[in-house]
Design a protein around this motif. Structure first.
Motif, PDB file in Angstrom:
ATOM      1  N   GLN A   1       0.821  -1.218   0.000  1.00 44.72           N
ATOM      2  CA  GLN A   1       0.000   0.000   0.000  1.00 44.72           C
ATOM      3  C   GLN A   1       0.853   1.265   0.000  1.00 44.72           C
ATOM      4  O   GLN A   1       0.342   2.351   0.282  1.00 44.72           O
ATOM      5  CB  GLN A   1      -0.915   0.016   1.238  1.00 44.72           C
ATOM      6  CG  GLN A   1      -1.893  -1.140   1.317  1.00 44.72           C
ATOM      7  CD  GLN A   1      -3.099  -0.939   0.429  1.00 44.72           C
ATOM      8  OE1 GLN A   1      -3.241   0.102  -0.214  1.00 44.72           O
ATOM      9  NE2 GLN A   1      -3.980  -1.923   0.370  1.00 44.72           N
ATOM     10  N   SER A   2       2.144   1.134  -0.296  1.00 43.96           N
ATOM     11  CA  SER A   2       3.030   2.299  -0.152  1.00 43.96           C
ATOM     12  C   SER A   2       2.553   3.492  -0.991  1.00 43.96           C
ATOM     13  O   SER A   2       2.633   4.636  -0.547  1.00 43.96           O
ATOM     14  CB  SER A   2       4.463   1.923  -0.523  1.00 43.96           C
ATOM     15  OG  SER A   2       4.485   1.223  -1.746  1.00 43.96           O
ATOM     16  N   GLY A   3       2.055   3.221  -2.189  1.00 46.54           N
ATOM     17  CA  GLY A   3       1.595   4.325  -3.038  1.00 46.54           C
ATOM     18  C   GLY A   3       0.399   5.045  -2.442  1.00 46.54           C
ATOM     19  O   GLY A   3       0.356   6.287  -2.391  1.00 46.54           O
ATOM     20  N   THR A   4      -0.574   4.281  -1.958  1.00 50.39           N
ATOM     21  CA  THR A   4      -1.765   4.925  -1.401  1.00 50.39           C
ATOM     22  C   THR A   4      -1.445   5.586  -0.050  1.00 50.39           C
ATOM     23  O   THR A   4      -2.075   6.582   0.311  1.00 50.39           O
ATOM     24  CB  THR A   4      -2.899   3.901  -1.207  1.00 50.39           C
ATOM     25  OG1 THR A   4      -2.408   2.805  -0.438  1.00 50.39           O
ATOM     26  CG2 THR A   4      -3.414   3.388  -2.527  1.00 50.39           C
ATOM     27  N   ILE A   5      -0.454   5.045   0.660  1.00 48.09           N
ATOM     28  CA  ILE A   5      -0.049   5.679   1.925  1.00 48.09           C
ATOM     29  C   ILE A   5       0.511   7.079   1.653  1.00 48.09           C
ATOM     30  O   ILE A   5       0.292   8.009   2.431  1.00 48.09           O
ATOM     31  CB  ILE A   5       0.972   4.779   2.670  1.00 48.09           C
ATOM     32  CG1 ILE A   5       0.234   3.587   3.291  1.00 48.09           C
ATOM     33  CG2 ILE A   5       1.715   5.552   3.747  1.00 48.09           C
ATOM     34  CD1 ILE A   5       1.129   2.563   3.955  1.00 48.09           C
ATOM     35  N   VAL A   6       1.205   7.231   0.530  1.00 43.29           N
ATOM     36  CA  VAL A   6       1.709   8.570   0.183  1.00 43.29           C
ATOM     37  C   VAL A   6       0.538   9.545   0.044  1.00 43.29           C
ATOM     38  O   VAL A   6       0.615  10.694   0.495  1.00 43.29           O
ATOM     39  CB  VAL A   6       2.533   8.530  -1.126  1.00 43.29           C
ATOM     40  CG1 VAL A   6       2.976   9.932  -1.516  1.00 43.29           C
ATOM     41  CG2 VAL A   6       3.756   7.643  -0.970  1.00 43.29           C
ATOM     42  N   VAL A   7      -0.544   9.079  -0.554  1.00 45.36           N
ATOM     43  CA  VAL A   7      -1.709   9.963  -0.733  1.00 45.36           C
ATOM     44  C   VAL A   7      -2.296  10.345   0.630  1.00 45.36           C
ATOM     45  O   VAL A   7      -2.641  11.513   0.872  1.00 45.36           O
ATOM     46  CB  VAL A   7      -2.782   9.282  -1.613  1.00 45.36           C
ATOM     47  CG1 VAL A   7      -3.990  10.185  -1.769  1.00 45.36           C
ATOM     48  CG2 VAL A   7      -2.204   8.946  -2.976  1.00 45.36           C
TER      49      VAL A   7
ATOM     50  N   ARG B   1      -3.346   6.708 -16.845  1.00 45.53           N
ATOM     51  CA  ARG B   1      -3.483   5.563 -17.755  1.00 45.53           C
ATOM     52  C   ARG B   1      -4.085   4.348 -17.051  1.00 45.53           C
ATOM     53  O   ARG B   1      -4.052   3.246 -17.591  1.00 45.53           O
ATOM     54  CB  ARG B   1      -2.125   5.207 -18.342  1.00 45.53           C
ATOM     55  CG  ARG B   1      -1.631   6.268 -19.298  1.00 45.53           C
ATOM     56  CD  ARG B   1      -0.989   5.654 -20.487  1.00 45.53           C
ATOM     57  NE  ARG B   1      -0.942   6.588 -21.588  1.00 45.53           N
ATOM     58  CZ  ARG B   1      -0.243   6.383 -22.682  1.00 45.53           C
ATOM     59  NH1 ARG B   1       0.465   5.285 -22.795  1.00 45.53           N
ATOM     60  NH2 ARG B   1      -0.258   7.253 -23.666  1.00 45.53           N
ATOM     61  N   LEU B   2      -4.572   4.555 -15.860  1.00 46.37           N
ATOM     62  CA  LEU B   2      -5.158   3.436 -15.131  1.00 46.37           C
ATOM     63  C   LEU B   2      -6.671   3.569 -15.107  1.00 46.37           C
ATOM     64  O   LEU B   2      -7.201   4.674 -14.998  1.00 46.37           O
ATOM     65  CB  LEU B   2      -4.654   3.409 -13.676  1.00 46.37           C
ATOM     66  CG  LEU B   2      -3.141   3.343 -13.478  1.00 46.37           C
ATOM     67  CD1 LEU B   2      -2.817   3.324 -11.995  1.00 46.37           C
ATOM     68  CD2 LEU B   2      -2.566   2.116 -14.159  1.00 46.37           C
ATOM     69  N   GLN B   3      -7.319   2.427 -15.203  1.00 45.12           N
ATOM     70  CA  GLN B   3      -8.768   2.422 -15.001  1.00 45.12           C
ATOM     71  C   GLN B   3      -9.014   2.136 -13.515  1.00 45.12           C
ATOM     72  O   GLN B   3      -8.371   1.275 -12.940  1.00 45.12           O
ATOM     73  CB  GLN B   3      -9.383   1.323 -15.858  1.00 45.12           C
ATOM     74  CG  GLN B   3     -10.891   1.315 -15.802  1.00 45.12           C
ATOM     75  CD  GLN B   3     -11.521   0.959 -17.132  1.00 45.12           C
ATOM     76  OE1 GLN B   3     -12.110   1.787 -17.769  1.00 45.12           O
ATOM     77  NE2 GLN B   3     -11.396  -0.289 -17.545  1.00 45.12           N
ATOM     78  N   ARG B   4      -9.924   2.885 -12.929  1.00 38.03           N
ATOM     79  CA  ARG B   4     -10.227   2.723 -11.494  1.00 38.03           C
ATOM     80  C   ARG B   4      -8.972   2.773 -10.632  1.00 38.03           C
ATOM     81  O   ARG B   4      -8.656   1.815  -9.902  1.00 38.03           O
ATOM     82  CB  ARG B   4     -10.941   1.385 -11.234  1.00 38.03           C
ATOM     83  CG  ARG B   4     -12.277   1.222 -11.897  1.00 38.03           C
ATOM     84  CD  ARG B   4     -12.798  -0.198 -11.790  1.00 38.03           C
ATOM     85  NE  ARG B   4     -12.004  -1.116 -12.582  1.00 38.03           N
ATOM     86  CZ  ARG B   4     -12.187  -1.356 -13.878  1.00 38.03           C
ATOM     87  NH1 ARG B   4     -13.172  -0.774 -14.512  1.00 38.03           N
ATOM     88  NH2 ARG B   4     -11.418  -2.197 -14.521  1.00 38.03           N
ATOM     89  N   PRO B   5      -8.181   3.864 -10.713  1.00 38.27           N
ATOM     90  CA  PRO B   5      -6.977   3.911  -9.876  1.00 38.27           C
ATOM     91  C   PRO B   5      -7.348   3.877  -8.395  1.00 38.27           C
ATOM     92  O   PRO B   5      -8.301   4.533  -7.977  1.00 38.27           O
ATOM     93  CB  PRO B   5      -6.331   5.257 -10.237  1.00 38.27           C
ATOM     94  CG  PRO B   5      -7.415   6.068 -10.841  1.00 38.27           C
ATOM     95  CD  PRO B   5      -8.379   5.111 -11.473  1.00 38.27           C
ATOM     96  N   LEU B   6      -6.602   3.086  -7.644  1.00 33.20           N
ATOM     97  CA  LEU B   6      -6.837   3.011  -6.195  1.00 33.20           C
ATOM     98  C   LEU B   6      -6.026   4.119  -5.547  1.00 33.20           C
ATOM     99  O   LEU B   6      -4.804   4.048  -5.501  1.00 33.20           O
ATOM    100  CB  LEU B   6      -6.374   1.661  -5.664  1.00 33.20           C
ATOM    101  CG  LEU B   6      -7.409   0.546  -5.585  1.00 33.20           C
ATOM    102  CD1 LEU B   6      -6.767  -0.708  -5.039  1.00 33.20           C
ATOM    103  CD2 LEU B   6      -8.575   0.967  -4.688  1.00 33.20           C
ATOM    104  N   LEU B   7      -6.698   5.131  -5.056  1.00 40.20           N
ATOM    105  CA  LEU B   7      -5.978   6.282  -4.519  1.00 40.20           C
ATOM    106  C   LEU B   7      -5.757   6.180  -3.022  1.00 40.20           C
ATOM    107  O   LEU B   7      -4.806   6.764  -2.497  1.00 40.20           O
ATOM    108  CB  LEU B   7      -6.741   7.577  -4.834  1.00 40.20           C
ATOM    109  CG  LEU B   7      -6.994   7.836  -6.318  1.00 40.20           C
ATOM    110  CD1 LEU B   7      -7.721   9.147  -6.508  1.00 40.20           C
ATOM    111  CD2 LEU B   7      -5.687   7.855  -7.088  1.00 40.20           C
ATOM    112  N   LEU B   8      -6.644   5.490  -2.348  1.00 43.18           N
ATOM    113  CA  LEU B   8      -6.554   5.433  -0.884  1.00 43.18           C
ATOM    114  C   LEU B   8      -6.429   3.983  -0.418  1.00 43.18           C
ATOM    115  O   LEU B   8      -6.972   3.073  -1.045  1.00 43.18           O
ATOM    116  CB  LEU B   8      -7.790   6.074  -0.253  1.00 43.18           C
ATOM    117  CG  LEU B   8      -7.925   7.580  -0.457  1.00 43.18           C
ATOM    118  CD1 LEU B   8      -9.281   8.066   0.001  1.00 43.18           C
ATOM    119  CD2 LEU B   8      -6.828   8.338   0.279  1.00 43.18           C
TER     120      LEU B   8
END
Lengths: 519, 204
Positions: free
Chosen positions: A34-40, A201-208
């Motif tokens: 989840q490192s990417g969503t943790i940044v958000v 370029r992503l469909q339904r990007p998971l942001l959180l």
């Protein structure tokens, strides 16, 4: 089915770390995934705490205003601490996210834009942090300001060295702090625009992340700020040279290099690092022959149902008007966006789309060959993701488990599962990656929905669900995979050998759609 | 792994990560000059300019667009200076100072830290013009009565040249003084353009 490729897998050390984190936190809450969503989440935390701090910050008395905030134990100190530690954690999470993407080779082809914009995001985060620390105007802030000025002074842009502004012969002007403040507010807001590009370029990007994990991150930052209050060194004094300065290494890591090697070397390091990072997509992309083939559409079979376009995680499929006179739409693949995951192949009931060699029909042919070889009836057959569980093939073969490697479990067509069950397989195991760590983003999710929730192309109700199981497994832990298999066989009472109801006939199952009748 | 044990270990891992973050957020760096006594040369001054001026002939003036016509045309250069810092009887710094900008026609901006051992020192700083040519102040550089066209521009140009000469660094600057500097203290060496002299500024 394609052979598994070791180059697709994570290095063992990273895989072990993943397995450890999975055991401790569960794969859903694994902070490495989840490192990417943790940044958000951290970015949101920084926005909220930053807005609060902004109310009390004064460009005319930067250090004194920050000291005033820090001295307030109720609504000052911990907010500043959470802001600071949050910014530090954002750098760590960004680095982990980038490292994972790099090690998983999720960097090239359709992911090039995400990678390059990610490099830009990292740069903006570091510059934004620089402005934030300089704003405080303590010892460290001045050191950062002088270091940054020495870097800029190397460029043939300014007649008067910028570093002179901090030499002490005249006070540092309010304008400097105002510009800093402006940048410190504007840059994070500008991050939003680059972030949009990052996921465009992503469909339904998971942001959180999952809500519990997101709040845990916020609470952890606040708790850290309460237990270990963020330090505030003395006010910057150009007439003093402290022997040691408490420094934030996440943002000031380059400062010692300015002293040791000179600003030119630091510029060279930054330039080489940036160029190297930006070139990663071109340096890591496989040779053309080794790249997964993009999907293709058999327009004769396409019924225009749009399911493949809905399921594609990279928006590589669009529906366009047909030119052959039939009424419905037809799917069209953009090869530049297609990663060749084959998820579309499993979404297509008439099996009219998919990468060459991995369409639903190709899978049925492979299953048919396996049935013909007599290695299905009464045995366990497993589908394993090339990037994970397929590595267990050798270990599972000892127990006569047939491992079928697939590029992604999202590529497994439910008809292939049905064929295996009908041919007498004791158990069909689909061993995938954790959903949040799927190389193709949504493979395990769609598989689960197709098997259990009637998503097209769904596993038919007539299939004995006891004989089908989907699981995440640690690719390094064959014992756990065998234990899981034994448990399923025991719990589902699959011990008695099963007899095949009949040998499925591929030609009957896959009659081409009679085009003429559709007209 | 039992759920409670997993929770405890997970909590410990998170706590360790937090402590590591907090430590790296305030781990000390040691500046190269940290704890030394520092003499900081920090001043700006306009380098002397050597102009070679001549009067244009009527024919030459005709060839120039009307709005650019000046009877006196000057071309010149700024001179470099040698900066030398001697502490006790040891030369600790030597450099050539040139005007800023690509053509070196902008002021000299100096910002140089020199680290010393704490204590009392005799510090001698000299700034000397390296070009032996004297600044040309000839009748050629002065405006001529009756040619002061284009809104008095020739007069203003001459005045500007005179101002630059007045503000220029003198051919030689010397600051020779005993100085006591504590560890971690910075003493500035500044330039007073009115007195045309260097001076020590201990701050505070």
């Amino acid at each position: 089915m394609p052979e598994s490729a070791d180059t697709n897998r994570l290095p063992r050390s990273m895989a072990r770390l993943d397995a450890w984190a999975n055991r401790l936190f569960g794969s859903r809450y694994n902070p490495l995934y989840q490192s990417g969503t943790i940044v958000v989440v951290l970015w949101l935390l920084l926005l909220v705490t930053g807005l609060w701090l902004l109310l009390y910050y004064r460009v005319g008395a930067p250090w004194r205003s920050v000291a005033g905030i820090a001295e307030n134990p109720w609504i000052g100190g911990w907010i500043r601490g959470a802001h600071r530690y949050g910014s530090d954690a954002a750098v760590v999470a960004t680095a982990v996210h980038a490292l994972r993407m790099f090690l998983q080779r999720r960097t090239w082809g359709p992911r090039t834009l995400a990678w390059v914009s990610g490099v830009v995001l990292l740069g903006v985060v570091l510059v934004s942090g620089w402005t934030g620390f300089v704003m405080v105007w303590d010892w460290f802030g001045r050191e950062l300001a002088v270091g940054g000025a020495r870097l800029l002074d190397l460029l043939p842009l300014f007649s008067e060295p910028i570093a002179r502004a901090f030499a002490g012969d005249r006070p540092v002007g309010n304008a400097f702090f105002f510009i800093n403040l402006f940048l410190h507010v504007a840059l994070p807001l500008g991050l939003g625009a680059v972030f949009w590009l990052h996921v465009s370029r992503l469909q339904r990007p998971l942001l959180l992340p999952p809500r519990a994990l997101g709040w845990s991150v916020v609470v952890a930052m606040i708790a850290l700020a309460v237990v270990i209050p963020a330090p505030l060194p003395p006010e910057a004094d150009p007439y003093r040279v402290p022997s040691a300065i408490p420094a934030d290494w996440f943002y000031g890591f380059w400062l010692p290099a300015v002293d040791w090697f000179g600003p030119g070397s630091v510029w060279a390091g930054f330039a080489l690092g940036t160029i190297g990072l930006i070139l990663v997509p071109w340096l890591t992309r496989p040779k053309v022959a080794d790249r997964p083939a993009p999907s293709r559409v058999d327009s004769q079979l396409c019924t225009g149902c749009q399911q493949c376009a809905l399921d594609c995680p990279f928006e590589a499929i669009t529906m366009v008007t047909r030119t052959d006179g039939r009424a419905e739409l037809v799917a069209r693949i953009d090869p530049a966006r297609c990663v060749g995951c084959g998820i579309c192949a499993a979404s297509c009931a008439p099996m009219g789309v998919g990468p060459e060699g991995r369409t639903g029909r190709d899978q049925l042919r492979a299953v048919e060959a396996l049935i013909d070889s007599g290695r299905v009836t009464g045995r366990v057959v497993a589908f394993g993701c090339d990037r994970g569980a397929a590595a267990l093939g050798v270990a599972l073969a000892v127990r006569e488990v047939e491992m079928l490697a697939v590029p992604c479990v999202g590529n497994v067509h439910t008809s292939a599962i049905e064929f295996l069950v009908r041919a007498g397989a004791r158990l069909v195991l689909v061993l995938g990656c954790p959903p949040r760590d799927c190389w193709n983003r949504e493979g395990p999710r769609w598989l689960d929905e197709r098997v259990h929730h009637d998503r097209e192309a769904e596993l038919k109700a007539r299939v004995d669900r006891r004989r089908v199981a989907i699981a995440e497994v640690d690719p390094l832990d064959s014992a756990a995979a065998l234990a899981l298999m034994d448990r399923l066989i025991r719990e589902r009472n699959l011990d008695p050998p099963v007899a095949a109801d009949r040998r499925p006939a591929l030609d009957l199952e896959c009659e081409p759609v009679p085009v003429e009748e559709d007209r | 792994m039992i759920r409670a044990v997993r929770g405890i270990v997970g909590g410990l891992v998170v706590a360790a990560g937090g402590v590591a973050t907090a430590w790296l957020s305030a781990a000390p760096i040691r500046p190269v000059l940290g704890g030394r006594a520092v003499v900081r040369l920090v001043w700006s001054g306009r380098p002397e300019r050597i102009d070679e001026c001549r009067r244009l002939t009527d024919a030459e003036l005709e060839a120039v667009p009307a709005h650019m016509r000046l009877r006196v045309k000057c071309e010149g250069r700024t001179v470099p200076y040698a900066l030398r810092v001697v502490v006790g009887d040891r030369e600790v710094f030597l450099d050539t100072l040139r005007g800023g900008g690509a053509r070196h026609d902008r002021p000299i901006h100096l910002f140089q830290d020199i680290a010393l051992d704490p204590g009392e020192h005799r510090v001698r700083i000299t700034v000397e013009r390296l070009d032996s040519a004297a600044a040309a102040v000839t009748a050629d550089s002065l405006p001529i009565e009756g040619t002061n066209a284009v809104g008095g521009r020739e007069g203003r140009e001459a005045e500007e040249r005179a101002r630059a000469r007045r503000e220029a660094l003198p051919p030689r600057l010397v600051l020779d003084q005993r100085l006591r500097i504590e560890a971690g203290a910075v003493v500035l060496v500044r330039y007073d353009p009115d007195r045309k002299a260097l001076w020590f500024d201990p701050g505070g």
